[in-house]
Write an enzyme that holds these catalytic residues in place. Structure first.
Site, PDB file in Angstrom:
ATOM      1  N   ASP A 192      14.407  75.654  55.969  1.00 44.27           N
ATOM      2  CA  ASP A 192      13.575  76.697  54.885  1.00 44.27           C
ATOM      3  C   ASP A 192      12.305  77.261  55.622  1.00 44.27           C
ATOM      4  OD1 ASP A 192      15.918  75.804  53.391  1.00 44.27           O
ATOM      5  OD2 ASP A 192      14.732  74.273  52.386  1.00 44.27           O
ATOM      6  N   GLU A 367      20.850  83.026  47.685  1.00 43.50           N
ATOM      7  CA  GLU A 367      19.684  82.410  47.598  1.00 43.50           C
ATOM      8  C   GLU A 367      18.514  82.742  48.598  1.00 43.50           C
ATOM      9  OE1 GLU A 367      20.701  78.182  47.738  1.00 43.50           O
ATOM     10  OE2 GLU A 367      20.939  78.538  49.724  1.00 43.50           O
ATOM     11  N   HIS A 431      18.279  81.048  55.297  1.00 44.33           N
ATOM     12  CA  HIS A 431      17.218  80.867  54.855  1.00 44.33           C
ATOM     13  C   HIS A 431      15.862  81.463  55.574  1.00 44.33           C
ATOM     14  CE1 HIS A 431      14.972  79.009  51.239  1.00 44.33           C
ATOM     15  NE2 HIS A 431      13.906  79.422  52.183  1.00 44.33           N
ATOM     16  N   ARG A 461      18.244  70.806  60.402  1.00 38.95           N
ATOM     17  CA  ARG A 461      18.312  71.931  60.636  1.00 38.95           C
ATOM     18  C   ARG A 461      17.042  72.312  61.423  1.00 38.95           C
ATOM     19  NH1 ARG A 461      19.663  73.805  54.721  1.00 38.95           N
ATOM     20  NH2 ARG A 461      18.270  72.046  54.378  1.00 38.95           N
TER      21      ARG A 461
END
Length: 494
Positions: A192, A367, A431, A461
């Site tokens: 993120d 999202e 993201h 990630r």
């Protein structure tokens, strides 16, 4: 100095000279000096005017205490006197040739202990990197003990290409060492990501999944990979004390002028999905790293009946909006009007629902909505499908006029705009965020991805970045995710 120590110093210096060609010409310039061992800047403590004040490596800022002037020594090609803010010269105390002699400021007199050779050193992923070699001693400026911590006094030590002996001079103009480069990842544990270039530095925040808010800073994109994550805020409020994720920060107008507003998702500790909500911090000034104070829980005024995640900010037609996602059996994207950066002025409205097959792999998800604007066009780029699958990817909405709160004012692209590349070993790219190159001429995307198809929604990630272009119709062309380890040219203007 013994004969053996002289030979050793000459050997190390000769090695440094072989690493890269010398600077082509000495010209006057002013720059910060960023230590490559810790990311701290050469600093004049508190702007001292005292002769003999010892210089230090200190947290980089935009202050004048870290701007130093380089003036060529006549009839040389790579030798300079270096002047601090007070107008005094960078000096080896007492003209010493000993290790650990203090680096101080002293009234300028032209002696060899105030003359400095800029010896280029090649550092992968960056440019304009040098040893600062004293002409008088043949030794290099370094933090004491080669320490990487801020507020470390500067001394001279034998020259080397590591251990804090190398400095980056971002404004060096005496010939240059070629365009900078970098390789992904920018963070090994960076889901993120949100990345911004501001006032000479890149700032990166990612999910921590704990009660801390962290940020790293570097003068180059490559430098982010080795920069340390610094805690800029600790979460303590019971309804948002843990599992900090999906951070991003925006410079917005507030009652005291522009301030950084840091948005994030957090819930109760230990992790409880149902308690996850969006919260916001406010900076005290214009430093993206704060200090910050808690400002508000960004709750829906009438529909605070489910979790909300992944804050994003839209500024359109002079108004401010919050973007996010919530749960109603699937994960649609919502939009909510704001009266200021921390206060809702209305309830949420559904902006996009996952309906295409590529939006529903592993779960129906829209999202991570992020805004991209160019040439009068506004796009919302969002993540689709579930992050536990390698088919997590990016979709896009295009604003076609009208009320931004109405889903009919947005057109969804029928196909994903950025997705996995098995050939490049990139899975689940999503993201994302966007940032400009330092000179404002290039557009860049930052995102996270997994290294294998079996990767999931965890801290493994990695943060990655790459430049993107624009199609003839004014829409973005993100291309294909670049493989890890591939050398990319650094953003223009570094």
């Amino acid at each position: 100095m013994t004969r053996s120590r002289i030979l050793l110093a000459l050997l190390v210096l000769a090695t440094a000279l072989l690493v890269a060609p010398p600077a082509s010409a000495a010209v006057t310039f002013t720059s910060t000096a960023v230590n490559q061992g810790g990311g701290n800047c050469l600093d004049l403590p508190a702007g001292s005017t005292t002769a003999g004040a010892q210089l230090r490596a200190f947290t980089c800022s935009s202050g004048a205490d870290q701007n130093i002037a380089f003036t060529p020594v006549s009839a040389t090609s790579d030798t300079y006197t270096i002047t601090t803010r007070s107008g005094q010269c960078v000096d080896v105390s007492g003209a010493s040739t000993a290790d650990n002699a203090a680096i101080i400021q002293w009234p300028c007199h032209g002696g060899t202990n105030q003359q400095w050779r800029l010896v280029p050193v090649t550092v992968a992923g960056t440019d304009r990197t040098f040893n600062l070699v004293s002409v008088g001693s043949g030794k290099c400026v370094a933090p004491s003990g080669g320490a990487s911590a801020p507020n470390t006094n500067l001394v001279q030590l034998p020259c080397a290409t590591s251990g804090g002996r190398v400095w980056r001079l971002p404004a060096f103009t005496g010939g240059g060492t070629g365009p900078g480069t970098f390789t992904n990842p920018l963070s090994q544990h960076g889901p993120d990501p949100w990345l911004t270039y501001y006032d000479g530095s890149y700032y990166l925040a990612t999910t921590t999944w704990n009660s801390t808010v962290t940020m790293r800073r570097a003068s180059t994109l490559a430098g982010l990979a080795t920069a340390s994550d610094q805690v800029i805020f600790n979460l303590t409020r019971p309804n948002g004390a843990g599992t900090m994720w999906a951070p991003e920060f925006h410079l917005l107008d507030g009652p005291n002028g522009k301030r950084w507003y840091f948005y994030y998702t957090a819930g109760r500790e230990p992790y409880d999905l149902g308690t996850q909500r969006i919260h916001v911090l406010e900076s005290a000034g214009l430093d993206p790293m704060g200090p910050y104070s808690f400002k508000a829980d960004l709750l829906d005024p009438t529909q605070d009946n489910t979790w909300e995640l992944d804050p994003g900010i839209l500024q359109l037609n002079g108004k401010l909006y919050l973007l996010g996602t919530f749960y109603n059996g699937s994960q649609p994207m919502f939009i909510r009007p704001l009266s200021n950066p921390w206060t809702a002025s209305g309830t949420r409205r559904v902006l996009s629902t996952p309906t295409y097959g590529w939006e529903t792999v592993g779960g129906a998800v829209n999202e991570g909505a992020e805004v991209l604007q160019r040439g009068g066009k506004t796009f919302i780029v969002y993540s689709a499908s579930h992050c536990s699958t390698p088919d997590y990817k990016l979709g896009m909405l295009t604003y076609n006029g009208g009320d931004p709160l109405s889903s009919s004012s947005w057109v969804k692209s029928p196909n994903p705009v950025f997705q996995r590349s098995d050939a490049n070993g990139v899975y689940g790219p999503g993201h994302n965020g966007f940032f400009k190159s330092p000179d404002g001429t290039e557009d860049w995307i930052v995102y996270h991805a997994n290294n294998s198809a079996s990767g999931g929604c965890d801290m493994n990630r990695t943060t990655r970045a790459q430049k993107f272009t624009w199609n003839a119709d004014g829409t973005p062309n993100f291309g294909t995710p670049v493989a890890l380890g591939v050398t990319q040219t650094a953003p223009s203007g570094e």
